[in-house]
Design a protein around this motif. Structure first.
Motif, short mmCIF file in Angstrom:
data_model
loop_
_atom_site.label_atom_id
_atom_site.label_comp_id
_atom_site.label_asym_id
_atom_site.label_seq_id
_atom_site.Cartn_x
_atom_site.Cartn_y
_atom_site.Cartn_z
N UNK A 60 0.84 -1.19 0.00
CA UNK A 60 0.00 0.00 0.00
C UNK A 60 0.88 1.24 0.00
N UNK A 61 0.33 2.31 -0.51
CA UNK A 61 1.02 3.60 -0.51
C UNK A 61 -0.04 4.69 -0.50
N UNK A 62 -0.42 5.12 0.68
CA UNK A 62 -1.46 6.14 0.81
C UNK A 62 -0.86 7.50 0.50
N UNK A 63 -0.81 7.83 -0.78
CA UNK A 63 -0.22 9.08 -1.24
C UNK A 63 -1.08 10.27 -0.87
N UNK A 77 -14.13 3.66 -1.36
CA UNK A 77 -12.77 3.47 -1.83
C UNK A 77 -12.25 2.04 -1.66
N UNK A 78 -11.51 1.61 -2.67
CA UNK A 78 -10.66 0.42 -2.62
C UNK A 78 -9.32 0.85 -3.18
N UNK A 79 -8.27 0.06 -2.93
CA UNK A 79 -6.93 0.45 -3.36
C UNK A 79 -6.81 0.49 -4.88
N UNK A 80 -6.12 1.51 -5.38
CA UNK A 80 -5.82 1.58 -6.81
C UNK A 80 -4.55 0.78 -7.10
N UNK A 81 -4.03 0.86 -8.31
CA UNK A 81 -2.85 0.08 -8.71
C UNK A 81 -1.62 0.42 -7.88
N UNK A 82 -1.57 1.63 -7.33
CA UNK A 82 -0.44 2.04 -6.49
C UNK A 82 -0.62 1.66 -5.02
N UNK A 83 -1.76 1.07 -4.69
CA UNK A 83 -2.04 0.72 -3.29
C UNK A 83 -2.56 1.90 -2.50
N UNK A 84 -3.10 2.91 -3.19
CA UNK A 84 -3.62 4.11 -2.54
C UNK A 84 -5.12 4.22 -2.73
#
Length: 132
Positions: free
Chosen positions: A52-55, A117-124
């Motif tokens: 995950x990467x919560x940008x 929301x669910x995670x996008x390809x970047x894990x955000x």
């Protein structure tokens, strides 16, 4: 005053199951509640291992049950997760979460999520356009 039960929220559209099968999250407090943050009870399924990467969000996570670990990708450090552990993603840290057992987590997000929301390809999670 806002009063909700987890049982009620689990039976509503506030319960989201990830498409990849790693987790489910019941969002007890959302953007529409106008508190400036969202609060979720999230189950990470046993065997989950995902990046995950919560940008766009800051997150604080408290483990209520289960065991696993979180790894920060910038330095490769691994931190055990067990009941009573809190980890805070205060620098939008790229990380991997691993569940050795099913884990129940209490999570706070800022800015608040809108609930779908669910995670996008970047894990955000994508940032809601109204939040910008």
């Amino acid at each position: 005053m806002i009063v909700r039960t987890l049982a009620e929220a689990n039976q509503s559209n506030r319960r989201i199951v990830s498409p990849d099968g790693n987790w489910e999250s019941t969002r007890l407090l959302l953007k529409e509640d106008q508190m400036g943050f969202s609060f979720h009870i999230t189950t990470i399924y046993k065997g989950a291992d995902f990046q995950m990467h919560y940008q766009n969000h800051l997150e604080s996570v408290y483990c209520m049950s289960g065991k696993g670990e979180v790894e920060t990708l910038a330095d490769g450090k691994k931190y055990p997760i067990e009941p009573g552990t809190v980890y805070i993603l205060d620098k939008h840290d790229k990380h991997v979460l691993r569940a050795f057992e099913e884990m129940k987590m209490a999570c706070v997000f800022n800015p608040p999520l809108n609930g779908k929301e669910v995670h996008n390809a970047e894990g955000a999670y994508e940032l809601d356009a109204e939040t910008i």
